[in-house]
Write a protein that holds these residues in place. Sequence first.
Motif, short mmCIF file in Angstrom:
data_model
loop_
_atom_site.label_atom_id
_atom_site.label_comp_id
_atom_site.label_asym_id
_atom_site.label_seq_id
_atom_site.Cartn_x
_atom_site.Cartn_y
_atom_site.Cartn_z
N GLU A 63 25.09 112.79 -9.05
CA GLU A 63 26.31 113.60 -8.86
C GLU A 63 27.07 113.59 -10.18
OE1 GLU A 63 28.67 112.52 -5.32
OE2 GLU A 63 30.42 112.75 -6.61
N ASN A 64 27.27 114.74 -10.78
CA ASN A 64 28.03 114.83 -12.03
C ASN A 64 29.50 115.03 -11.68
OD1 ASN A 64 25.15 116.27 -12.64
ND2 ASN A 64 25.83 115.03 -14.36
N ALA A 65 30.26 113.93 -11.71
CA ALA A 65 31.70 113.99 -11.39
C ALA A 65 32.45 113.82 -12.71
CB ALA A 65 32.07 112.88 -10.42
N THR A 66 32.80 114.94 -13.34
CA THR A 66 33.28 114.91 -14.73
C THR A 66 34.80 114.92 -14.81
OG1 THR A 66 33.34 117.31 -14.91
CG2 THR A 66 31.24 116.25 -15.39
N GLY A 67 35.29 114.70 -16.02
CA GLY A 67 36.72 114.85 -16.30
C GLY A 67 37.37 113.56 -16.74
N ALA A 68 38.41 113.70 -17.58
CA ALA A 68 39.20 112.57 -18.07
C ALA A 68 38.32 111.46 -18.65
CB ALA A 68 40.12 112.05 -16.97
N GLY A 69 37.46 111.84 -19.57
CA GLY A 69 36.63 110.87 -20.27
C GLY A 69 35.73 110.06 -19.35
N GLY A 70 35.41 110.62 -18.20
CA GLY A 70 34.53 109.92 -17.26
C GLY A 70 35.29 109.04 -16.28
N SER A 71 36.62 108.91 -16.47
CA SER A 71 37.37 107.95 -15.63
C SER A 71 37.48 108.42 -14.18
CB SER A 71 38.75 107.68 -16.22
OG SER A 71 39.50 108.87 -16.28
N LEU A 72 37.38 109.72 -13.94
CA LEU A 72 37.46 110.22 -12.55
C LEU A 72 36.20 109.83 -11.78
CD1 LEU A 72 39.00 113.77 -13.16
CD2 LEU A 72 40.16 111.60 -12.73
N GLY A 73 35.06 110.00 -12.43
CA GLY A 73 33.78 109.67 -11.78
C GLY A 73 33.68 108.18 -11.47
N VAL A 74 34.18 107.36 -12.39
CA VAL A 74 34.13 105.90 -12.14
C VAL A 74 35.04 105.56 -10.96
CG1 VAL A 74 34.54 103.61 -13.13
CG2 VAL A 74 33.59 105.42 -14.56
N GLY A 75 36.22 106.20 -10.91
CA GLY A 75 37.16 105.97 -9.81
C GLY A 75 36.55 106.33 -8.46
N ARG A 76 35.73 107.36 -8.47
CA ARG A 76 35.08 107.78 -7.21
C ARG A 76 34.18 106.65 -6.68
NH1 ARG A 76 31.76 108.98 -3.96
NH2 ARG A 76 29.93 110.34 -3.98
N VAL A 77 33.51 105.93 -7.59
CA VAL A 77 32.65 104.82 -7.16
C VAL A 77 33.48 103.60 -6.75
CG1 VAL A 77 30.76 103.28 -7.82
CG2 VAL A 77 30.76 105.65 -8.60
N VAL A 78 34.54 103.33 -7.49
CA VAL A 78 35.40 102.19 -7.14
C VAL A 78 35.88 102.31 -5.69
CG1 VAL A 78 37.67 101.12 -7.61
CG2 VAL A 78 36.16 101.71 -9.51
N ARG A 79 36.17 103.55 -5.28
CA ARG A 79 36.71 103.78 -3.92
C ARG A 79 35.61 103.91 -2.86
NH1 ARG A 79 39.88 106.88 -7.20
NH2 ARG A 79 38.60 108.71 -6.77
N ALA A 80 34.34 103.93 -3.27
CA ALA A 80 33.24 104.10 -2.31
C ALA A 80 32.99 102.79 -1.55
CB ALA A 80 31.98 104.54 -3.04
N ALA A 81 32.26 102.89 -0.44
CA ALA A 81 31.93 101.69 0.33
C ALA A 81 31.04 100.77 -0.51
CB ALA A 81 31.19 102.09 1.60
N PRO A 82 31.29 99.45 -0.45
CA PRO A 82 30.49 98.50 -1.25
C PRO A 82 29.15 98.20 -0.59
CG PRO A 82 32.21 97.33 -0.07
CD PRO A 82 32.37 98.78 0.30
N ASP A 83 28.31 99.21 -0.48
CA ASP A 83 27.06 99.05 0.27
C ASP A 83 25.82 99.39 -0.56
OD1 ASP A 83 27.35 101.77 0.03
OD2 ASP A 83 27.67 102.15 2.17
N GLY A 84 26.00 99.66 -1.84
CA GLY A 84 24.84 99.93 -2.70
C GLY A 84 24.41 101.39 -2.73
N TYR A 85 25.04 102.23 -1.87
CA TYR A 85 24.60 103.63 -1.81
C TYR A 85 25.34 104.52 -2.81
CZ TYR A 85 21.82 102.37 2.18
OH TYR A 85 20.87 101.78 2.98
N THR A 86 26.37 104.00 -3.45
CA THR A 86 27.07 104.79 -4.47
C THR A 86 27.14 103.94 -5.73
OG1 THR A 86 28.41 105.67 -2.67
CG2 THR A 86 29.09 106.24 -4.91
N ILE A 87 26.50 104.44 -6.78
CA ILE A 87 26.35 103.66 -8.02
C ILE A 87 27.07 104.39 -9.14
CG2 ILE A 87 24.66 102.74 -9.67
CD1 ILE A 87 22.60 102.75 -7.44
N SER A 88 27.72 103.61 -9.99
CA SER A 88 28.41 104.19 -11.14
C SER A 88 27.53 104.05 -12.38
CB SER A 88 29.71 103.41 -11.35
OG SER A 88 30.32 103.75 -12.58
#
Length: 323
Positions: A63-88
Motif C-alpha cells: 500500500e503506497n500511503a504517501t505524503g509528509a516525508g513518509g510520516s503519514l504512512g508510518v502513522g497509519r501503521v502505528v495506529r494499526a492492530a498489533p497483529d503482524g498484518y500491517t507492516i511499516s
Amino acid sequence: MRKPILAAFAALLAFGGGARADNFPSRPITIVVPFSAGGPSDAVARIMAERMRTTLGQTILIENATGAGGSLGVGRVVRAAPDGYTISFGHLGTHVANGAIYKLDYDLVTDLEPVVLLPSNPMVIVSKNAVPAKSLRELIAWLKARPAPPIAGTAGAGSGSHIAGLYFENVTGIKLQFVPYRGTAPALTDLVAGQIDIIVDQLSNSISQVRAGTIRAYAVTDDKRVEEASDIPTTDEAGLPGFHMTLWSGLWVPKGTPKAIIAKLNAAAVDAMNDPAVRKKFENLGLQTPPADQLSPQALGAWQKAEIAKWWPMIKAADVKVD
Ligand code: ASP
C-alpha cells in the motif's frame, strides 16, 4: 439463550482480538510503503514481498500511503492492530529524520517494534542533462553561479533525498530550493524532463536513467565505487571528501505485536535476503544486503537508535520548516 451470544463473542475475540502466532499468517499481510509506486522504497518492498509470500504462504499487498516525508504512512501503521498484518516499510528518513523534523503524534522508537534491516545503497548526485558540467567540481561551480537557488527534487521534508540534499548544502555552502514530491519516482521524471536541476538521489532509483544517458551522474556518496555503476566516481575521488551517506531500509510493526509473530516475519525476510535470485535483483540496483549478524530485530532497534544520535543534531541545526 445467553450461550450462543457468549460463544459468538468468544469466537470474535479469538479471531479479531488478541493476535495469535501459531496460525499466523492466516490472511493477507499489508506492507505500507510511505512513498510513491515505482520509486526506490517501493522497489525494495516489492522485491521482498514477492519472496516473503512464498515462505509465509500468504499474499502480501503493498500500500503506497504517501505524503509528509513518509510520516503519514508510518502513522497509519502505528495506529494499526498489533497483529503482524500491517507492516511499516521505512528508512533513515521515515524512521530517523522525521522525528527531528515533524511534530509526530507517535514515537518512532517506542510506538513501533523493529523487525529487520533491509538492503541499503549510497546516494548519487545527479543533474538534468542540460547542465553543462562534466564533473562534480564543474557541477558545484555551475550551481554556485546560478542567480537563484538551484532546484533540488526530494521525496518530501525528511526523506532520504532531502537529508542528502541538506548534507550537500552543508558541505558545499550552496543554497538549494527543495521541491517536495511524493517520492523520488516523480522527482526523477521531472529531472529527466529538465523541470528541476538536481536530485541527491538513491542510486537504485537513478541507476537506470544514468545508464540510459537521460540524466547525468557525478558521484556516489560512499568511500568505494559501486560495482554496478563503476564508472561513477566516489565523492572522495570527485572532490567532496567525507561526504558519505548510505540509505538503509527496514521493516517495523506496531508496538505490542507478539514476539513470535515478529520472529516469523523476521525469518521470512531473512529467507528472502538469503535467496540468490533476490540478491541478484538487489545487486542490479546497486543495493547491498546487510551482513547476517545485522538481521535480528534487536540489531535494527540498536541501529535505528544509533542513527538518531548521529543525524538529529545536523537535521535540527538545519531548522527545516514544514507545514
Ligand atoms: N526513499 C526515497 C527517499 O527517501 C523516496 C522514495 O522511495 O520514493 O528519498
